[in-house]
Design a protein around this motif. Structure first.
Motif, short mmCIF file in Angstrom:
data_model
loop_
_atom_site.label_atom_id
_atom_site.label_comp_id
_atom_site.label_asym_id
_atom_site.label_seq_id
_atom_site.Cartn_x
_atom_site.Cartn_y
_atom_site.Cartn_z
N ALA A 32 103.76 49.04 -46.59
CA ALA A 32 103.71 48.38 -45.28
C ALA A 32 104.76 47.85 -45.52
O ALA A 32 104.84 46.23 -46.93
CB ALA A 32 102.18 47.40 -46.14
N ASP A 34 106.10 43.66 -43.25
CA ASP A 34 106.03 42.43 -42.30
C ASP A 34 106.31 42.95 -41.26
O ASP A 34 107.32 42.09 -40.62
CB ASP A 34 106.12 41.14 -42.86
N VAL A 38 100.84 45.70 -34.49
CA VAL A 38 100.39 46.98 -35.53
C VAL A 38 99.86 47.22 -34.42
O VAL A 38 99.02 46.40 -33.76
CB VAL A 38 100.10 46.57 -37.16
N THR A 52 92.89 39.38 -40.80
CA THR A 52 92.73 40.17 -42.35
C THR A 52 91.87 41.03 -42.31
O THR A 52 90.67 41.11 -42.55
CB THR A 52 92.49 38.46 -43.38
N TYR A 64 98.48 49.20 -45.02
CA TYR A 64 98.10 47.97 -45.15
C TYR A 64 96.73 47.77 -46.58
O TYR A 64 95.37 48.43 -47.03
CB TYR A 64 97.65 47.24 -44.13
N ALA A 68 95.21 42.00 -46.49
CA ALA A 68 96.40 41.74 -45.78
C ALA A 68 96.60 41.00 -44.49
O ALA A 68 95.67 41.43 -43.77
CB ALA A 68 97.24 43.56 -45.34
N LYS A 69 97.67 40.44 -44.23
CA LYS A 69 97.51 39.68 -42.76
C LYS A 69 98.22 40.60 -41.23
O LYS A 69 99.81 40.10 -41.91
CB LYS A 69 97.60 38.39 -43.26
N LEU A 70 97.68 41.08 -40.05
CA LEU A 70 98.33 41.04 -39.49
C LEU A 70 98.31 40.52 -37.87
O LEU A 70 97.26 40.35 -38.12
CB LEU A 70 97.47 43.03 -39.53
N VAL A 72 97.50 42.02 -34.14
CA VAL A 72 97.03 43.01 -33.49
C VAL A 72 97.01 41.99 -32.28
O VAL A 72 96.43 41.11 -31.71
CB VAL A 72 96.09 43.57 -34.18
#
Length: 89
Positions: A32, A34, A38, A52, A64, A68-70, A72
């Motif tokens: 994973a 940054d 995604v 999160t 992930y 994990a902070k994503l 989207v």
């Protein structure tokens, strides 16, 4: 005279017979990083939503971990929250 009704299997390549061929059972997963956004692409004019993850999840072959902070798309964030993969905050 009797005939054999079974079909003959094709001969294997030499590298397969000597055991040197080793194909991975699963494709290699990337660590994973940054990423910007995604999952599915953002619709035109939409802003990404930060989520999160509450559970381990694999998106596009990338693992992930929980927490994990994503970023989207809004639709994907709604689906992740509905399925319990993202926190409801």
């Amino acid at each position: 005279m009797t005939t054999n009704s079974t079909t003959k299997k094709p001969a294997m390549a030499e590298s397969a017979m000597d055991g040197t061929e080793s194909a991975p059972a699963h494709p290699a997963r990337k660590a994973a990083a940054d990423p910007d956004v995604v999952g599915p692409a953002l619709p035109a004019g939409a802003d990404p939503v930060a989520v999160t993850l509450a559970h381990h999840h694999t998106i596009d072959g990338t693992d992930y971990p929980p927490g994990a902070k994503l970023l989207v798309s809004p639709d994907y964030a709604h689906r992740l929250r509905g399925q319990g993969y993202a926190t409801q905050s």
